[in-house]
Design an enzyme around this catalytic site. Sequence first.
Site, mmCIF file in Angstrom:
data_model
loop_
_atom_site.group_PDB
_atom_site.id
_atom_site.type_symbol
_atom_site.label_atom_id
_atom_site.label_comp_id
_atom_site.label_asym_id
_atom_site.label_seq_id
_atom_site.Cartn_x
_atom_site.Cartn_y
_atom_site.Cartn_z
ATOM 1 C CG HIS A 85 83.245 31.328 69.249
ATOM 2 N ND1 HIS A 85 82.604 30.770 68.458
ATOM 3 C CD2 HIS A 85 83.784 31.214 70.750
ATOM 4 C CE1 HIS A 85 82.948 29.432 70.064
ATOM 5 N NE2 HIS A 85 83.388 29.723 71.241
ATOM 6 C CG ASP A 87 83.370 29.575 65.047
ATOM 7 O OD1 ASP A 87 83.324 30.541 66.093
ATOM 8 O OD2 ASP A 87 84.343 28.513 65.082
ATOM 9 C CG ASP A 149 82.331 26.402 72.579
ATOM 10 O OD1 ASP A 149 82.749 27.691 72.394
ATOM 11 O OD2 ASP A 149 83.441 25.721 72.315
ATOM 12 C CD GLU A 183 87.403 30.648 70.581
ATOM 13 O OE1 GLU A 183 87.373 30.721 71.597
ATOM 14 O OE2 GLU A 183 86.186 29.234 69.802
ATOM 15 C CD GLU A 184 85.027 26.022 68.901
ATOM 16 O OE1 GLU A 184 85.949 25.403 69.115
ATOM 17 O OE2 GLU A 184 83.983 26.385 69.716
ATOM 18 C CG ASP A 206 84.146 31.201 74.307
ATOM 19 O OD1 ASP A 206 82.845 30.126 74.123
ATOM 20 O OD2 ASP A 206 85.658 30.913 73.713
ATOM 21 C CG HIS A 388 84.765 21.285 71.387
ATOM 22 N ND1 HIS A 388 85.753 21.966 70.730
ATOM 23 C CD2 HIS A 388 84.319 22.399 71.699
ATOM 24 C CE1 HIS A 388 85.845 22.698 70.410
ATOM 25 N NE2 HIS A 388 85.296 23.697 71.214
#
Length: 414
Positions: A85, A87, A149, A183-184, A206, A388
């Site tokens: 992904h 984002d 990520d 995705e997030e 991922d 994150h």
Amino acid sequence: MDQPNQSDVLERFLRYVRVTTQSSEEHCDVVPSTACQFDLANLLADELRGLGALDVEVSEHAYVTAHIPASPGAENAPRLGLIAHLDTTEAAPGDGVNPHVVHYEGGDLVCGVVDGKEVSINPSKIPALDEVAGEDLVCSDGTTLLGADDKAGVAEIMELVARISQDPLLPHPPLGICFCPDEEIGHGAELLDIPAFGCAFAYTVDGGPIGELEYECFNAADVTVSFEGFSIHPGDAKNRMVNASNLFVEFHTMLPAVERPEHTEGYEGFIHLCGISGTVTHATARYIVRDHDAERFQQKLDMMERAAGFVNDRLGEERVSVEIKPQYRNMAEVVAGYPELIDRARNAFETTGVPCRIIPIRGGTDGAQLSFRGLPCPNLATGAYCCHGVNEFIPVSSLEKMVDVLQALVAQFI
């Protein structure tokens, strides 16, 4: 500073993380939720065209798709998808990422200095740091997340495509490449045109530390609880005022503390309070609810509705309402029916010298949506840690090794 003689996958990764792609929960009614995701989407599409990929497209929703022809003799094999992904999360600052490579010798991992204070993490918080002592690690400068990520997954897939471009004889079936937006915030592969993508199976890249293989994820829901109060001057409030913020406190304390995420691990689910806003007249609380087991998941949702009902019964009127928005289901319901996908991924790790660990995802992945939409899709590691947050890092060796793993994986599908 960045090290000289960078490997190709490291160079790609450092380049991609500098492109801002944070998604936005506030604008989740639009896909992509942020226009900046097109910047990376278009960059990747141009690179795919330069590597000889076919049917390269960037959709109006920022999905990047492409096809890679099979190696000679494998043209009739089913097409295999590789997905990551675009984002990054908005849970930490993500604009202006300034990555660099740190040679880590143990102790505190210092990724940068912000306002005169070191931004660091140590093995007492992340025991896995002891396992990467002596390695080169990619970090941010401490002001932002790194974006591994999932830009590590993007870079690893792109580097595999580059290897195949340089040596089309590397064994591989027809491949479908896809990079998804948002995705997030739960959109992920929701709008991917699966028939046009044309894959029989796929893997998302991922995951976390290298060697992890996942085919189980949470069942998930977003829950918004609204509290309606009645405001009156506090001097005249007795038996008349209804404080919406106090109703929230009453409701929240009925949810067991043991089921908060900070007290759970492994297969244990949770009820997580993400945010609260409140006055006397109105309060809103947003929760996410997660559990691998579908029955226990439903029990958590039922408990929240019972708590709201208890408060309403006590008040004798409807002042608390619960809105449940399903997000995704445990993809094990689908993927467990395709054990060969797990066996081939495990073998790809082990034949490249990486011990494989099959673990449940304590979160979600595009693979959940895709699996229930008819495209069975386990999840592979990227090699990243502490995602994150500003302490996020990834060993250079993991970036490089995951390209080897992907090469070994696709060879098993011819």
